[in-house]
Design a protein around this motif. Structure first.
Motif, short mmCIF file in Angstrom:
data_model
loop_
_atom_site.label_atom_id
_atom_site.label_comp_id
_atom_site.label_asym_id
_atom_site.label_seq_id
_atom_site.Cartn_x
_atom_site.Cartn_y
_atom_site.Cartn_z
N ASN A 125 -4.17 12.44 -7.76
CA ASN A 125 -2.71 12.34 -7.77
C ASN A 125 -2.23 10.92 -7.54
N ILE A 126 -2.95 10.16 -6.70
CA ILE A 126 -2.57 8.76 -6.51
C ILE A 126 -2.76 8.00 -7.82
N SER A 127 -3.87 8.25 -8.48
CA SER A 127 -4.14 7.59 -9.76
C SER A 127 -3.04 7.91 -10.77
N MET A 144 0.02 5.81 -9.95
CA MET A 144 -0.15 4.41 -10.34
C MET A 144 0.03 4.22 -11.85
N LYS A 145 -0.52 5.14 -12.61
CA LYS A 145 -0.47 5.01 -14.07
C LYS A 145 0.93 5.28 -14.61
N VAL A 158 3.79 4.58 -13.30
CA VAL A 158 4.60 3.36 -13.11
C VAL A 158 3.61 2.25 -12.79
N ASP A 159 3.06 1.66 -13.83
CA ASP A 159 1.94 0.73 -13.68
C ASP A 159 2.45 -0.67 -13.36
N ASN A 160 2.79 -0.86 -12.10
CA ASN A 160 3.31 -2.13 -11.61
C ASN A 160 2.61 -2.41 -10.29
N PRO A 161 2.10 -3.62 -10.09
CA PRO A 161 1.38 -3.90 -8.83
C PRO A 161 2.22 -3.71 -7.58
N HIS A 162 3.55 -3.73 -7.70
CA HIS A 162 4.40 -3.48 -6.53
C HIS A 162 4.49 -2.00 -6.19
N ASN A 163 4.04 -1.15 -7.10
CA ASN A 163 3.97 0.29 -6.85
C ASN A 163 2.60 0.59 -6.25
N GLY A 164 2.56 0.68 -4.93
CA GLY A 164 1.28 0.87 -4.25
C GLY A 164 1.37 1.93 -3.17
N VAL A 165 0.38 1.90 -2.29
CA VAL A 165 0.26 2.97 -1.30
C VAL A 165 0.14 2.41 0.12
N THR A 166 0.55 3.27 1.04
CA THR A 166 0.12 3.15 2.43
C THR A 166 -1.13 4.01 2.53
N PHE A 167 -2.26 3.39 2.82
CA PHE A 167 -3.47 4.20 2.95
C PHE A 167 -3.55 4.68 4.40
N LYS A 189 -8.15 -0.82 -5.08
CA LYS A 189 -8.15 -2.27 -4.89
C LYS A 189 -6.91 -2.89 -5.53
N GLY A 190 -6.19 -3.69 -4.75
CA GLY A 190 -5.00 -4.35 -5.23
C GLY A 190 -3.73 -3.53 -5.13
N ARG A 191 -3.86 -2.24 -4.78
CA ARG A 191 -2.67 -1.38 -4.73
C ARG A 191 -2.45 -0.80 -3.33
N ILE A 192 -3.31 -1.15 -2.37
CA ILE A 192 -3.05 -0.77 -0.97
C ILE A 192 -2.25 -1.90 -0.34
N HIS A 193 -1.03 -1.60 0.04
CA HIS A 193 -0.16 -2.62 0.61
C HIS A 193 -0.02 -2.52 2.13
#
Length: 377
Positions: free
Chosen positions: A227-229, A232-233, A235-244, A265-269
């Motif tokens: 579901n996270i994937s 991301m797909k 709205v494929d923008n690096p500012h669209n990320g997650v709190t892990f 990688k690159g999407r955990i903010h």
């Protein structure tokens, strides 16, 4: 990695900035304007005042948790564009003040669900806990009254009394919202706010649903790697990320937390790192599970309690979680998440000073050991 502590503001938090400043390795706070409501614009003046207060204590605001998303946005009702407009204005004001990370969630009605706020453990500490049997035996509108006596006089995020007094109305709002519709509404929201995130370099870090399955029939979508994937797909923008959040994803012991981290990688903010102890767990079909650590969990309806951050106290391998963050080059804010209530402290359950300070020190110790073991090879 930047070690931080969540702080609700001087009017609401029993923990002071002066105390946080004395925790070894903690240089920043994750905070909020706790008395604002979803759909309300955060003024630049109030943001600056909060920032100045934190700076005066020798700390910095490393991020906001949370700018809450209104039910109109989540359900796609008539007011959603108005509320999104207010959200964009808030993001602009945060960006103007140099704040670059916002945690939020897209959970219907309840931001998180626990059936106990003060389960007594064998060492005498108390923790937040969840049992599926208790959820199955209670009506949604009775949830707040069942746990409110253990809030120690505080107002807990997602369980504000004025909101909980309208639980039946909230359930009515979501009666036609399933997972597909919730994904659709999340996509609409993210597409609207990404331009301002791009302009101000603001990372949006969605928090996972807690627990990671439907409660009271409400849809839950931020629950697993697939579901996270998808999010991301779409709205494929690096500012669209997650709190892990290890504790939220980890409510399902089959979620392989280190593997999930490496896939993001690159999407955990932002990262919340905490431990859980499972007393029982089973799949919806009643079959037994083996956790991502290879441990067999006793079969039964889900029953878990929050543990201290030490690996041996729960079912998570905290070293492997921190190593996965290190391996992907994570350099954002981390905070110890819910702690035990220990040493007689009275505070918002899960958010006292003592056990979270121990957690921050433990996580910093793991990070230092991992870092040195890698650089000295």
């Amino acid at each position: 990695m930047e070690m931080t502590l969540r702080w609700y503001g001087s009017k609401f938090d029993t923990v002071t900035l002066e105390q946080i400043r004395q925790i070894p390795g903690v240089k920043g706070v994750i905070t909020t304007l706790y008395d604002t409501k979803p759909g309300e614009v955060w003024s630049r003046e109030r943001i600056r005042a909060l920032k100045d207060e934190v700076a005066a204590a020798g700390l910095r605001i490393a991020g906001i948790e949370s700018v809450n998303v209104s039910d109109a946005i989540k359900t796609g009702s008539a007011d959603r564009d108005k509320d999104i407009g207010a959200y964009i204005e808030t993001l602009k004001n945060l960006g103007e003040e140099g704040i670059r990370m916002v945690c939020y969630n897209f959970m219907p009605v309840f931001d998180w669900t626990r059936t106990e706020l003060a389960r007594v453990r064998e060492d005498g500490s108390t923790v937040l806990a969840y049992t599926q049997e208790a959820v199955d035996a209670i009506k949604p509108e009775e949830m707040f009254s069942s746990i409110s006596g253990d809030m120690n006089g505080t107002v807990m995020p997602g369980w504000e009394p004025e909101r909980m007094s309208k639980v039946k109305e909230l359930f009515a709002l979501y009666k036609d919202i399933d997972e597909e519709k919730l994904f659709e509404n999340l996509k609409y929201f993210l597409e609207k706010i990404m331009p301002v995130c791009d302009e101000y370099d603001i990372n949006m870090a969605i928090h996972p649903d807690d627990p990671a399955w439907s409660v009271f029939g409400l849809p839950r979508i931020i629950t697993n790697q697939a579901n996270i994937s998808r999010m991301m797909k779409m709205v494929d923008n690096p500012h669209n990320g997650v709190t892990f959040c290890s504790g939220s994803y980890g409510t399902n012991p089959e979620n392989n937390l280190p593997e999930m981290i490496r896939s993001l990688k690159g999407r955990i903010h932002f990262a919340h790192v905490r431990n859980l102890r499972f007393n029982a767990f089973e799949r919806p079909d009643g079959s037994a599970v083996t956790s991502w650590t290879g441990e067999k969990i006793r079969k039964g309806k889900p029953d878990f309690e929050e543990a201290c951050h030490l690996s041996a106290d729960g079912n998570f391998d905290m070293y492997e979680i921190m190593k996965a963050l290190y391996d992907i080059g994570f350099d954002g804010p981390v905070r110890p998440d819910h702690g035990r209530m220990i040493w007689g402290e009275k505070a918002m359950p899960g958010y006292g000073l003592y056990d979270r300070a121990l957690g921050a020190s433990y996580l910093n110790g793991l990070w230092e050991a991992i870092e040195k073991s890698q650089t000295r090879k």
